[in-house]
Enzyme design. Sequence first.
Site, PDB file in Angstrom:
ATOM      1  N   TYR A  70       6.769  40.472  12.111  1.00 14.67           N
ATOM      2  CA  TYR A  70       7.104  39.801  10.855  1.00 14.67           C
ATOM      3  C   TYR A  70       5.872  39.094  10.290  1.00 14.67           C
ATOM      4  O   TYR A  70       5.559  39.201   9.102  1.00 14.67           O
ATOM      5  CB  TYR A  70       8.230  38.803  11.108  1.00 14.67           C
ATOM      6  CG  TYR A  70       8.712  38.048   9.897  1.00 14.67           C
ATOM      7  CD1 TYR A  70       9.678  38.595   9.056  1.00 14.67           C
ATOM      8  CD2 TYR A  70       8.225  36.775   9.612  1.00 14.67           C
ATOM      9  CE1 TYR A  70      10.138  37.901   7.946  1.00 14.67           C
ATOM     10  CE2 TYR A  70       8.679  36.068   8.507  1.00 14.67           C
ATOM     11  CZ  TYR A  70       9.637  36.633   7.681  1.00 14.67           C
ATOM     12  OH  TYR A  70      10.093  35.941   6.576  1.00 14.67           O
ATOM     13  N   SER A 123       5.538  34.715   3.638  1.00 16.38           N
ATOM     14  CA  SER A 123       6.097  33.714   4.546  1.00 16.38           C
ATOM     15  C   SER A 123       4.981  32.830   5.081  1.00 16.38           C
ATOM     16  O   SER A 123       3.821  33.280   5.195  1.00 16.38           O
ATOM     17  CB  SER A 123       6.789  34.413   5.718  1.00 16.38           C
ATOM     18  OG  SER A 123       7.065  33.515   6.778  1.00 16.38           O
TER      19      SER A 123
END
Length: 279
Positions: free
Chosen positions: A154, A141
């Site tokens: 995350y 990401s």
Amino acid sequence: MGGRMSGRVALITGGAVGIGEGAVRRLHAEGAKVVIADVQEEAGRALAAELGPGVLFARTDVTREEDVAAAVDAAVERFGGLDVMFNNAGIMGALGPIDKTRTADADLTIAVNLRGVLLGMKHAARVMKPRRSGVIISTSSPAALIGGVGAHVYSAVKAGVIGLSNSVAAELRPYGIRVNTIVPGAVVSAMTAEVVAGGVDDLAGAEEALGRTCFMGRPLRPADIAAGVLYLAGDDAAFVTGVVLPVDAGMTGAGGTSPFASGRYEEPVALLGPAASEG
């Protein structure tokens, strides 16, 4: 069925919806046999039924090693091998300030987004190493590379995916196995819709919300990421390993707004002040 992936077998975790679904559809369209490994049974079985006998659904919780191992075994038993492992399953997970982070939420985020990738690599490698060929791709990401665009845990685990991938790439290179990471920008998907719109089913809301901040005229869609996956999985990337491929409209590499695109410096000028120093 012909195509760039003809005769190959791919396993895609988190393949029932979103980016995973896009990759399933694209690799299948290019001739691959595909295993959809996901906990979302209804969506996964429906997608497999739609695409036909060349696609198999295997219910898989990537936090359970026995599930990941069984999905890899199913690919071998049903289709005769495993050529591409796409570790894509993920959750947004723990949200909130660092001083209020709930440890149980953090543990689950790590289990799905990093431990699940490690398990996918482990069980793909046990099949690929004896054959001395294969491709492993994992989803990271922009949050792995830029602070402030993702939740804390995350961001940490997605950075871990890059480090893990590069380390494994060095180990598996002598076996003819390529290991790479793909970095999608904000994609119109259920996960994104849950964060920016009215819930996981509000894809139209996600499209509208992302459209207000997108870099290239429209938001990214799963098919855009699938094109990157196809490249990394295919022969055109035969010498591509240990790389991070952003498919993010330049978010991580060119996230700023250029002063030469509009406004004061749109036309050429020369700033030729004192030559002594820039400092």
